[in-house]
Design a protein around this motif. Structure first.
Motif, mmCIF file in Angstrom:
data_model
loop_
_atom_site.group_PDB
_atom_site.id
_atom_site.type_symbol
_atom_site.label_atom_id
_atom_site.label_comp_id
_atom_site.label_asym_id
_atom_site.label_seq_id
_atom_site.Cartn_x
_atom_site.Cartn_y
_atom_site.Cartn_z
ATOM 1 N N VAL A 22 -5.735 -49.598 -81.259
ATOM 2 C CA VAL A 22 -6.377 -49.832 -82.558
ATOM 3 C C VAL A 22 -5.799 -51.078 -83.219
ATOM 4 C CG1 VAL A 22 -6.646 -48.885 -84.889
ATOM 5 C CG2 VAL A 22 -7.025 -47.422 -82.904
ATOM 6 N N ALA A 23 -4.491 -51.240 -83.154
ATOM 7 C CA ALA A 23 -3.859 -52.419 -83.757
ATOM 8 C C ALA A 23 -4.324 -53.702 -83.078
ATOM 9 C CB ALA A 23 -2.336 -52.298 -83.689
ATOM 10 N N LEU A 24 -4.424 -53.695 -81.754
ATOM 11 C CA LEU A 24 -4.860 -54.906 -81.043
ATOM 12 C C LEU A 24 -6.335 -55.194 -81.252
ATOM 13 C CD1 LEU A 24 -2.825 -54.640 -77.723
ATOM 14 C CD2 LEU A 24 -2.446 -56.185 -79.657
ATOM 15 N N VAL A 25 -7.163 -54.160 -81.331
ATOM 16 C CA VAL A 25 -8.594 -54.381 -81.605
ATOM 17 C C VAL A 25 -8.764 -54.988 -82.991
ATOM 18 C CG1 VAL A 25 -10.756 -53.169 -82.080
ATOM 19 C CG2 VAL A 25 -9.501 -52.678 -79.993
ATOM 20 N N VAL A 57 -13.588 -68.229 -80.132
ATOM 21 C CA VAL A 57 -14.294 -66.965 -80.349
ATOM 22 C C VAL A 57 -14.539 -66.255 -79.023
ATOM 23 C CG1 VAL A 57 -16.470 -65.947 -81.131
ATOM 24 C CG2 VAL A 57 -15.350 -67.688 -82.503
ATOM 25 N N ALA A 58 -14.907 -67.001 -77.996
ATOM 26 C CA ALA A 58 -15.146 -66.393 -76.678
ATOM 27 C C ALA A 58 -13.881 -65.749 -76.133
ATOM 28 C CB ALA A 58 -15.667 -67.446 -75.701
ATOM 29 N N GLY A 59 -12.751 -66.383 -76.324
ATOM 30 C CA GLY A 59 -11.485 -65.809 -75.872
ATOM 31 C C GLY A 59 -11.142 -64.530 -76.618
ATOM 32 N N PHE A 60 -11.295 -64.547 -77.934
ATOM 33 C CA PHE A 60 -11.002 -63.346 -78.715
ATOM 34 C C PHE A 60 -11.982 -62.220 -78.388
ATOM 35 C CE2 PHE A 60 -8.575 -66.094 -81.743
ATOM 36 C CZ PHE A 60 -7.384 -65.391 -81.665
ATOM 37 N N LEU A 61 -13.259 -62.555 -78.184
ATOM 38 C CA LEU A 61 -14.238 -61.519 -77.837
ATOM 39 C C LEU A 61 -13.947 -60.903 -76.475
ATOM 40 C CD1 LEU A 61 -17.678 -62.862 -79.106
ATOM 41 C CD2 LEU A 61 -16.441 -60.830 -79.872
ATOM 42 N N THR A 62 -13.510 -61.713 -75.528
ATOM 43 C CA THR A 62 -13.157 -61.182 -74.210
ATOM 44 C C THR A 62 -11.987 -60.218 -74.319
ATOM 45 O OG1 THR A 62 -13.927 -63.215 -73.170
ATOM 46 C CG2 THR A 62 -12.459 -61.822 -71.878
ATOM 47 N N PHE A 63 -10.964 -60.609 -75.061
ATOM 48 C CA PHE A 63 -9.813 -59.722 -75.261
ATOM 49 C C PHE A 63 -10.225 -58.464 -76.008
ATOM 50 C CE2 PHE A 63 -5.994 -58.127 -77.263
ATOM 51 C CZ PHE A 63 -5.063 -58.221 -76.243
ATOM 52 N N LEU A 64 -11.093 -58.620 -77.015
ATOM 53 C CA LEU A 64 -11.567 -57.484 -77.805
ATOM 54 C C LEU A 64 -12.344 -56.500 -76.940
ATOM 55 C CD1 LEU A 64 -11.908 -56.243 -80.653
ATOM 56 C CD2 LEU A 64 -13.917 -57.680 -80.917
ATOM 57 N N GLY A 101 -12.125 -56.103 -73.608
ATOM 58 C CA GLY A 101 -11.202 -55.474 -72.662
ATOM 59 C C GLY A 101 -10.326 -54.428 -73.322
ATOM 60 N N GLU A 102 -9.783 -54.740 -74.481
ATOM 61 C CA GLU A 102 -8.921 -53.786 -75.179
ATOM 62 C C GLU A 102 -9.718 -52.585 -75.684
ATOM 63 O OE1 GLU A 102 -5.568 -52.036 -76.212
ATOM 64 O OE2 GLU A 102 -5.619 -53.992 -75.227
ATOM 65 N N SER A 103 -10.967 -52.794 -76.062
ATOM 66 C CA SER A 103 -11.811 -51.670 -76.489
ATOM 67 C C SER A 103 -12.061 -50.707 -75.337
ATOM 68 C CB SER A 103 -13.145 -52.181 -77.036
ATOM 69 O OG SER A 103 -12.933 -52.965 -78.174
ATOM 70 N N ARG A 126 -9.910 -48.700 -66.890
ATOM 71 C CA ARG A 126 -8.910 -49.753 -66.700
ATOM 72 C C ARG A 126 -9.348 -50.732 -65.615
ATOM 73 N NH1 ARG A 126 -4.689 -48.507 -69.847
ATOM 74 N NH2 ARG A 126 -4.500 -46.356 -70.473
ATOM 75 N N ARG A 127 -10.025 -50.229 -64.601
ATOM 76 C CA ARG A 127 -10.531 -51.132 -63.551
ATOM 77 C C ARG A 127 -11.611 -52.052 -64.083
ATOM 78 N NH1 ARG A 127 -10.850 -46.814 -58.676
ATOM 79 N NH2 ARG A 127 -8.617 -46.815 -58.194
ATOM 80 N N GLN A 128 -12.336 -51.627 -65.108
ATOM 81 C CA GLN A 128 -13.359 -52.477 -65.713
ATOM 82 C C GLN A 128 -12.757 -53.451 -66.722
ATOM 83 O OE1 GLN A 128 -16.684 -52.679 -65.163
ATOM 84 N NE2 GLN A 128 -16.409 -51.287 -63.451
ATOM 85 N N ALA A 129 -11.766 -52.995 -67.482
ATOM 86 C CA ALA A 129 -11.248 -53.787 -68.595
ATOM 87 C C ALA A 129 -10.300 -54.889 -68.152
ATOM 88 C CB ALA A 129 -10.539 -52.878 -69.595
ATOM 89 N N ILE A 130 -9.388 -54.588 -67.276
ATOM 90 C CA ILE A 130 -8.350 -55.561 -66.930
ATOM 91 C C ILE A 130 -8.918 -56.806 -66.244
ATOM 92 C CG2 ILE A 130 -6.257 -55.900 -65.547
ATOM 93 C CD1 ILE A 130 -5.495 -53.022 -66.365
ATOM 94 N N PRO A 131 -9.862 -56.696 -65.284
ATOM 95 C CA PRO A 131 -10.409 -57.934 -64.709
ATOM 96 C C PRO A 131 -11.165 -58.793 -65.725
ATOM 97 C CG PRO A 131 -10.851 -56.099 -63.252
ATOM 98 C CD PRO A 131 -10.297 -55.533 -64.533
ATOM 99 N N SER A 132 -11.713 -58.176 -66.785
ATOM 100 C CA SER A 132 -12.435 -58.986 -67.766
ATOM 101 C C SER A 132 -11.499 -59.918 -68.515
ATOM 102 C CB SER A 132 -13.197 -58.094 -68.751
ATOM 103 O OG SER A 132 -12.306 -57.432 -69.614
ATOM 104 N N TRP A 133 -10.219 -59.588 -68.619
ATOM 105 C CA TRP A 133 -9.268 -60.481 -69.271
ATOM 106 C C TRP A 133 -8.911 -61.660 -68.404
ATOM 107 C CZ3 TRP A 133 -5.228 -56.320 -70.924
ATOM 108 C CH2 TRP A 133 -5.686 -55.663 -72.053
ATOM 109 N N TRP A 134 -8.828 -61.456 -67.102
ATOM 110 C CA TRP A 134 -8.264 -62.465 -66.220
ATOM 111 C C TRP A 134 -9.285 -63.200 -65.379
ATOM 112 C CZ3 TRP A 134 -3.823 -63.184 -68.166
ATOM 113 C CH2 TRP A 134 -3.108 -62.118 -68.689
#
Length: 127
Positions: free
Chosen positions: A59-62, A81-88, A90-92, A109-117
């Motif tokens: 919640v804090a990171l979102v 904005v694209a970078g923050f949205l990608t992190f948002l 993935g963290e969601s 987690r398999r869906q979220a983590i690759p979206s960051w990297w």
């Protein structure tokens, strides 16, 4: 004295700002809380406590990534904005998967983590 909670711009110089919480301060607090609770959840042996700490972390990171997304969108910095949205995003997904427990959240987690990297394709014109 006025307390500004969710100001997306800096308060005017004429106002007293010693006790004002700007969006940058809130983002910094959210990132610090997310980092501290995320690390604490990693080292805790109890499953229930780990899930609680990771929920607070998520919640804090979102929150800490949603505010700069709005701020930089208003400033017209689409690449930021694209970078923050990608992190948002993935963290969601990680936050959503945390509600199911550690073992059940593996597909999220398999869906979220690759979206960051995942790097953008060469020549795509993104950032």
């Amino acid at each position: 004295m006025r307390l500004t909670l969710l100001a997306l711009t800096d308060p005017p110089a004429s106002e007293e700002t010693s006790h004002a919480l700007t969006s940058d301060t809130i983002v910094s607090l959210g990132l610090a809380i997310g980092g501290i609770f995320g690390l604490a959840g990693t080292f805790v042996a109890s499953d229930a406590l780990r899930e609680t700490l990771w929920a607070i972390d998520g919640v804090a990171l979102v929150m800490a990534t949603a505010l700069p997304t709005m701020k930089y969108r208003r400033l017209g910095n689409d690449c930021v904005v694209a970078g923050f949205l990608t992190f948002l995003a993935g963290e969601s997904l990680l936050l959503f998967g945390n509600a199911a427990g550690l073992q059940a959240s593996v597909p999220c987690r398999r869906q979220a983590i690759p979206s960051w990297w995942r790097p953008s394709p060469a020549g795509s014109g993104l950032c």
